[in-house]
Design a protein around this motif. Structure first.
Motif, PDB file in Angstrom:
ATOM      1  N   SER A  56       0.842  -1.188   0.000  1.00 36.23           N
ATOM      2  CA  SER A  56       0.000   0.000   0.000  1.00 36.23           C
ATOM      3  C   SER A  56       0.884   1.247   0.000  1.00 36.23           C
ATOM      4  O   SER A  56       2.044   1.197   0.392  1.00 36.23           O
ATOM      5  N   PHE A 101     -10.719   0.214  -8.263  1.00 41.69           N
ATOM      6  CA  PHE A 101     -10.206   0.458  -6.916  1.00 41.69           C
ATOM      7  C   PHE A 101     -11.184   0.069  -5.810  1.00 41.69           C
ATOM      8  O   PHE A 101     -10.995   0.453  -4.660  1.00 41.69           O
ATOM      9  N   LYS A 102     -12.213  -0.680  -6.128  1.00 39.94           N
ATOM     10  CA  LYS A 102     -13.220  -1.047  -5.137  1.00 39.94           C
ATOM     11  C   LYS A 102     -12.564  -1.692  -3.910  1.00 39.94           C
ATOM     12  O   LYS A 102     -11.809  -2.647  -4.015  1.00 39.94           O
ATOM     13  N   GLY A 103     -12.865  -1.121  -2.748  1.00 32.02           N
ATOM     14  CA  GLY A 103     -12.333  -1.654  -1.495  1.00 32.02           C
ATOM     15  C   GLY A 103     -10.865  -1.368  -1.261  1.00 32.02           C
ATOM     16  O   GLY A 103     -10.267  -1.889  -0.323  1.00 32.02           O
ATOM     17  N   ARG A 104     -10.251  -0.495  -2.116  1.00 27.94           N
ATOM     18  CA  ARG A 104      -8.805  -0.267  -2.001  1.00 27.94           C
ATOM     19  C   ARG A 104      -8.420   1.201  -1.808  1.00 27.94           C
ATOM     20  O   ARG A 104      -7.249   1.515  -1.725  1.00 27.94           O
ATOM     21  N   ILE A 120      -3.882   3.977  -1.037  1.00 31.19           N
ATOM     22  CA  ILE A 120      -4.243   2.930  -1.999  1.00 31.19           C
ATOM     23  C   ILE A 120      -3.725   1.601  -1.458  1.00 31.19           C
ATOM     24  O   ILE A 120      -2.530   1.450  -1.203  1.00 31.19           O
ATOM     25  N   LEU A 121      -4.622   0.638  -1.297  1.00 40.75           N
ATOM     26  CA  LEU A 121      -4.274  -0.665  -0.734  1.00 40.75           C
ATOM     27  C   LEU A 121      -4.098  -1.717  -1.831  1.00 40.75           C
ATOM     28  O   LEU A 121      -4.591  -1.554  -2.952  1.00 40.75           O
ATOM     29  N   ASP A 122      -3.418  -2.798  -1.475  1.00 42.91           N
ATOM     30  CA  ASP A 122      -3.288  -3.970  -2.356  1.00 42.91           C
ATOM     31  C   ASP A 122      -2.944  -3.532  -3.783  1.00 42.91           C
ATOM     32  O   ASP A 122      -3.686  -3.797  -4.726  1.00 42.91           O
ATOM     33  N   LEU A 123      -1.800  -2.905  -3.942  1.00 39.13           N
ATOM     34  CA  LEU A 123      -1.410  -2.312  -5.226  1.00 39.13           C
ATOM     35  C   LEU A 123      -1.377  -3.334  -6.368  1.00 39.13           C
ATOM     36  O   LEU A 123      -0.828  -4.426  -6.217  1.00 39.13           O
ATOM     37  N   LYS A 124      -1.964  -2.936  -7.492  1.00 39.56           N
ATOM     38  CA  LYS A 124      -1.985  -3.762  -8.700  1.00 39.56           C
ATOM     39  C   LYS A 124      -1.015  -3.188  -9.725  1.00 39.56           C
ATOM     40  O   LYS A 124      -0.629  -2.025  -9.671  1.00 39.56           O
ATOM     41  N   ASP A 127      -1.933   0.013 -11.365  1.00 38.53           N
ATOM     42  CA  ASP A 127      -1.962   1.232 -10.541  1.00 38.53           C
ATOM     43  C   ASP A 127      -0.782   2.163 -10.813  1.00 38.53           C
ATOM     44  O   ASP A 127      -0.784   3.315 -10.347  1.00 38.53           O
TER      45      ASP A 127
END
Length: 225
Positions: A56, A101-104, A120-124, A127
């Protein structure tokens, strides 16, 4: 007047530090050409920020303006990505969050604060792009809106790789180490056993002739039939 901004998530990069140290007159993001010092408005965001895929990051921001706010300023924070006119990914007033970005996304900001943090969580992989903060507010005269021009570029840094050996390799290494440690040395238990056997054999060698002599004398002295 200096701006005091709390920056969570560790030490910011040098660009962000320099941005905070600059006087307000030098912060031009969002200023129309030819505006004077009394009409400055704009944003402060770090130019670059790095993270690790799956982890994150936090993007700190602040904004400033010269206008007098209405009794109910109706302030809204919005975020875009990819480019200055890119899609909106967040809207603080409606609670909208882009599907990707749902839930992130978490915005740490409340009205009428002029600074905050977007997390920003759980980076993809996707992103990795530029993020632009935008603000809408109501002054005593009209609604105003302005946005960061340069935004914040997010990039990924390689994750630290941990090398582990398989159990079989570790066991082999331990066994080999044990053999190497005892190479050229006698096993203590074997040495003890050898000493014991040696004593028994030596005792038998010494006692046997004595017993033979005693038996012979006894046989010589026994009465004749």
């Amino acid at each position: 007047m200096g701006l005091l901004v709390s920056l969570p998530g560790g030490i910011p990069d040098m660009d962000w530090v320099l941005l905070l140290l600059l006087p307000t007159a030098c912060l031009q993001a969002g200023n129309p050409a030819g505006s004077n010092r009394e009409k400055l408005y704009g944003f402060g965001q770090p130019m670059r920020i790095s993270g690790v895929q799956g982890g994150s990051i936090e993007i700190p921001f602040f904004f400033y303006f010269p206008w007098e706010l209405a009794k109910d300023p109706q302030m809204r924070i919005l975020w875009r990505w990819k480019n200055y006119h890119g899609e909106f990914i967040y809207n603080s007033s409606s609670g909208f969050i882009h599907e990707h970005f749902k839930g992130r996304l978490i915005l740490n900001w409340t009205q009428p604060q002029t600074s905050g943090v977007l997390r920003i969580l759980d980076l993809k992989e996707k992103d990795q792009t530029v993020y632009f903060c935008r603000v809408h507010l109501k002054t005593k005269e009209r609604m105003e809106s302005f946005q960061s021009i340069n935004g914040t570029q997010l990039t990924f840094t390689p994750a630290v790789r941990t090398i582990t050996k398989s159990p079989s390799i570790i066991t082999s290494a331990v066994t080999t180490a044990g053999l190497e440690d005892t190479e050229g040395q006698r096993n203590p238990s074997l040495v003890s056993l050898g000493a014991t056997v040696g004593v028994v054999v030596a005792t038998a060698v010494l006692i046997t002739p004595v017993y033979v002599m005693l038996i012979f004398l006894w046989w010589k002295k026994r009465p004749a039939d």
